[in-house]
Structures are given as structure tokens and as C-alpha cells.
Design a protein around this motif. Structure first.
Motif, PDB file in Angstrom:
ATOM      1  N   THR A   1       0.857  -1.183   0.000  1.00  0.00           N
ATOM      2  CA  THR A   1       0.000   0.000   0.000  1.00  0.00           C
ATOM      3  C   THR A   1       0.893   1.232   0.000  1.00  0.00           C
ATOM      4  O   THR A   1       1.804   1.338   0.827  1.00  0.00           O
ATOM      5  CB  THR A   1      -0.923   0.037   1.227  1.00  0.00           C
ATOM      6  N   ALA A   2       0.658   2.144  -0.929  1.00  0.00           N
ATOM      7  CA  ALA A   2       1.496   3.332  -1.064  1.00  0.00           C
ATOM      8  C   ALA A   2       0.620   4.520  -1.430  1.00  0.00           C
ATOM      9  O   ALA A   2      -0.565   4.376  -1.751  1.00  0.00           O
ATOM     10  CB  ALA A   2       2.578   3.112  -2.126  1.00  0.00           C
ATOM     11  N   THR A   3       1.212   5.700  -1.368  1.00  0.00           N
ATOM     12  CA  THR A   3       0.545   6.924  -1.786  1.00  0.00           C
ATOM     13  C   THR A   3       1.387   7.590  -2.871  1.00  0.00           C
ATOM     14  O   THR A   3       2.618   7.479  -2.868  1.00  0.00           O
ATOM     15  CB  THR A   3       0.370   7.904  -0.611  1.00  0.00           C
ATOM     16  N   ILE A   4       0.705   8.278  -3.779  1.00  0.00           N
ATOM     17  CA  ILE A   4       1.383   8.922  -4.894  1.00  0.00           C
ATOM     18  C   ILE A   4       0.603  10.175  -5.275  1.00  0.00           C
ATOM     19  O   ILE A   4      -0.639  10.174  -5.198  1.00  0.00           O
ATOM     20  CB  ILE A   4       1.502   7.954  -6.095  1.00  0.00           C
ATOM     21  N   PRO A   5       1.269  11.274  -5.629  1.00  0.00           N
ATOM     22  CA  PRO A   5       0.534  12.459  -6.088  1.00  0.00           C
ATOM     23  C   PRO A   5      -0.283  12.154  -7.338  1.00  0.00           C
ATOM     24  O   PRO A   5       0.138  11.392  -8.207  1.00  0.00           O
ATOM     25  CB  PRO A   5       1.644  13.476  -6.372  1.00  0.00           C
ATOM     26  N   GLN A   6      -1.458  12.750  -7.409  1.00  0.00           N
ATOM     27  CA  GLN A   6      -2.346  12.480  -8.531  1.00  0.00           C
ATOM     28  C   GLN A   6      -1.733  12.917  -9.856  1.00  0.00           C
ATOM     29  O   GLN A   6      -1.921  12.259 -10.882  1.00  0.00           O
ATOM     30  CB  GLN A   6      -3.680  13.179  -8.306  1.00  0.00           C
ATOM     31  N   ALA A   7      -0.969  14.000  -9.848  1.00  0.00           N
ATOM     32  CA  ALA A   7      -0.346  14.474 -11.083  1.00  0.00           C
ATOM     33  C   ALA A   7       0.718  13.513 -11.599  1.00  0.00           C
ATOM     34  O   ALA A   7       1.043  13.535 -12.790  1.00  0.00           O
ATOM     35  CB  ALA A   7       0.273  15.849 -10.864  1.00  0.00           C
ATOM     36  N   GLU A   8       1.253  12.667 -10.717  1.00  0.00           N
ATOM     37  CA  GLU A   8       2.291  11.712 -11.120  1.00  0.00           C
ATOM     38  C   GLU A   8       1.736  10.322 -11.408  1.00  0.00           C
ATOM     39  O   GLU A   8       2.506   9.395 -11.660  1.00  0.00           O
ATOM     40  CB  GLU A   8       3.352  11.607 -10.013  1.00  0.00           C
ATOM     41  N   SER A   9       0.427  10.153 -11.360  1.00  0.00           N
ATOM     42  CA  SER A   9      -0.160   8.825 -11.519  1.00  0.00           C
ATOM     43  C   SER A   9      -0.478   8.467 -12.965  1.00  0.00           C
ATOM     44  O   SER A   9      -0.832   7.314 -13.238  1.00  0.00           O
ATOM     45  CB  SER A   9      -1.450   8.727 -10.692  1.00  0.00           C
ATOM     46  N   PHE A  10      -0.346   9.409 -13.893  1.00  0.00           N
ATOM     47  CA  PHE A  10      -0.674   9.124 -15.286  1.00  0.00           C
ATOM     48  C   PHE A  10       0.384   8.197 -15.885  1.00  0.00           C
ATOM     49  O   PHE A  10       1.583   8.469 -15.823  1.00  0.00           O
ATOM     50  CB  PHE A  10      -0.757  10.423 -16.092  1.00  0.00           C
ATOM     51  N   GLY A  11      -0.071   7.087 -16.463  1.00  0.00           N
ATOM     52  CA  GLY A  11       0.847   6.124 -17.062  1.00  0.00           C
ATOM     53  C   GLY A  11       1.582   5.271 -16.060  1.00  0.00           C
ATOM     54  O   GLY A  11       2.623   4.679 -16.400  1.00  0.00           O
ATOM     55  N   LEU A  12       1.097   5.195 -14.819  1.00  0.00           N
ATOM     56  CA  LEU A  12       1.795   4.427 -13.787  1.00  0.00           C
ATOM     57  C   LEU A  12       1.723   2.926 -14.051  1.00  0.00           C
ATOM     58  O   LEU A  12       2.738   2.222 -13.968  1.00  0.00           O
ATOM     59  CB  LEU A  12       1.203   4.758 -12.416  1.00  0.00           C
ATOM     60  N   ALA A  13       0.536   2.412 -14.355  1.00  0.00           N
ATOM     61  CA  ALA A  13       0.384   0.964 -14.543  1.00  0.00           C
ATOM     62  C   ALA A  13       1.223   0.427 -15.698  1.00  0.00           C
ATOM     63  O   ALA A  13       1.923  -0.583 -15.534  1.00  0.00           O
ATOM     64  CB  ALA A  13      -1.095   0.619 -14.738  1.00  0.00           C
ATOM     65  N   PRO A  14       1.207   1.038 -16.896  1.00  0.00           N
ATOM     66  CA  PRO A  14       2.076   0.513 -17.965  1.00  0.00           C
ATOM     67  C   PRO A  14       3.555   0.560 -17.615  1.00  0.00           C
ATOM     68  O   PRO A  14       4.307  -0.369 -17.971  1.00  0.00           O
ATOM     69  CB  PRO A  14       1.758   1.438 -19.152  1.00  0.00           C
TER      70      PRO A  14
END
Length: 255
Positions: free
Chosen positions: A151-164
Motif C-alpha cells: 500500500t502506497a501513496t502517490i501524487p495524482q499528477a504523477e499517476s498518469f501512465g503508472l500501470a504501464p
């Protein structure tokens, strides 16, 4: 005191009452609307402003006496016609300028992500999260398997393209994350900071772009401001400025 002094005091009190009446009836609602407009779209990214108190210390209204002999406060009126649009625009512009005189900070949304990873994928997982300013909150082993629930936290602006990126860097050892909104958090970086001393210029670099707001520092707040303003079609200080446009050649020369 002389009768002239008493008359001046009475006239001053009547003028103050008339100005107060003008404020209550004609200007207070427009001033509130100007405040709401300024808070709805701030000066940095045209986004809502949070945790700001605006104190209106005083209002001066010029009044003039009507051609009447009555002592009724209505004998005074505004020296110039004051429309609601003038008050709204004045309050909105004044508040936006006042906000830029104090240190400004961005408030960014953080997402909570939950995923599973094998032991072989932990290295690439932590590398991707640290690059995107993510923080691991908990990591526990799943009973009966060799997987780790993270379980982690990440800024929403940095979450684009995270899964690929996670799937690519870990070669499929990390599952696709489940993202849920977590909280709002202040990004403690000054977007207007400029390296001034010789040591700061050596550490962070010289000014790269034109304008006083561009620095050589990898400033996340300034980067987000430029991204949002560019997406909204607003003026961005990092945009390229064409020098000597008449010397440009837009057509290929035939040989």
C-alpha cells in the motif's frame, strides 16, 4: 464649541450614515461576489483557493450633498455612480494581487494505491515510486504465496501512465495498481524561488528561460503550474519567443 463646529459634526455624521447605507444596499453583495470569484480561480492556475481569509479593513465612499435642506441622511448620495460590476472587478483584482504578495503554495491530491508484487519485482517497483514521488505505507506478505501486498501513496499528477510503466519495468512481476483518492496535501515548494547567491547558482543552475519565474531548479510546483496553464490555454512563461521572425524560412528552398 461654536455653532459652526456642531453643524460640521452633524453633517459629518449624516455623511457617514449615508455612506454606510450605500455600502449595505449597493456594494456589500457585489463585494462578496468579487471575493467568491477570486477564491474560485486563483492567480497561479485559475484553480480554487483554500484556507485564505481576506480582511477588508475599510471602505471609503465619496458622497455629495443633494440640493435639499433636509437633515435626512438620504440628502447625501454617491459622488459617482457605482455599479456592481465595478465593485466585483475591483475586489477580484485586489484579492488576486494581494495573494501574489505572500508566499504561495500548491495543494495537490494524493492517491492511495494497492498492488501485489513478487520479491523479484520489488526493486523496479520502488524505483518507479521514488521517481514519481510515491511513498510506501505498508508491505505485508500474502499467506500461502510469495507475493507482497503493498500500500502506497502517490501524487495524482504523477499517476498518469503508472500501470504501464510498472508492468514494463518489472516484466510483469507487479500487478496493476488500484488507485483510490486519499487526501489533499500542500506541496511545500516555492514556485517563484530564484537562485540568487553564487552557491545557489552553482547548485541549482542559472536561469534557463526568459522571465523572472524560470529557474534551472527542478521545481515541481513550477512544473505543475506550467502544465495546468498550458492545458487551459493560459499564458505560460516558458513558451518559446520567436526572435527576428521576419528572418525565418518556412518554405523549403528548391535546389
Amino acid at each position: 464649541s461654536t455653532p459652526e463646529d456642531s453643524t460640521a459634526v452633524v453633517n459629518s455624521s449624516a455623511a457617514d450614515l449615508a455612506a454606510l447605507d450605500i455600502w449595505k444596499q449597493d456594494m456589500r453583495g457585489s463585494a462578496l461576489a468579487g471575493f467568491q470569484l477570486a477564491m474560485r480561480a486563483g492567480p497561479l492556475c485559475e484553480e480554487p483557493v483554500r484556507r485564505v481569509a481576506v480582511i477588508l479593513e475599510s471602505v471609503e465612499i465619496a458622497v455629495t450633498k443633494r440640493p435639499s435642506e433636509s437633515d435626512n441622511p438620504k440628502q447625501y448620495r454617491a459622488a459617482k455612480d457605482i455599479t456592481g460590476g465595478i465593485v466585483v472587478a475591483a475586489l477580484r483584482s485586489g484579492i488576486r494581487c494581494a495573494l501574489l504578495t505572500r508566499p504561495a503554495r500548491l495543494v495537490e491530491g494524493h492517491l492511495r494505491l494497492t498492488l501485489h508484487s513478487s520479491l523479484a519485482g520489488l526493486g523496479s517497483l520502488h524505483a518507479v515510486l521514488s521517481k514519481r514521488r510515491g511513498k510506501v505505507v505498508t508491505d505485508t506478505m500474502v499467506d500461502g504465496t510469495d507475493l507482497i501486498r503493498i500500500t502506497a501513496t502517490i501524487p495524482q499528477a504523477e499517476s498518469f501512465g503508472l500501470a504501464p510503466e510498472l508492468l514494463k519495468k518489472s516484466s510483469g512481476e507487479v500487478t496493476a495498481p488500484e488507485l483510490v483518492f486519499s487526501r489533499w496535501e500542500v506541496l511545500d515548494e516555492d514556485p517563484f524561488w530564484i537562485p540568487t547567491t553564487e552557491e545557489e547558482r552553482e547548485d541549482y543552475g542559472e536561469i534557463l528561460m526568459n522571465g523572472d519565474l524560470s529557474t534551472g531548479l527542478d521545481n515541481n510546483a513550477l512544473k505543475y503550474i506550467r502544465m495546468v496553464r498550458s492545458r487551459k490555454g493560459l499564458m505560460v512563461d516558458s513558451s518559446k519567443i520567436v526572435v527576428a521572425a521576419e528572418k525565418q524560412r518556412t518554405l523549403s528552398r528548391k535546389k
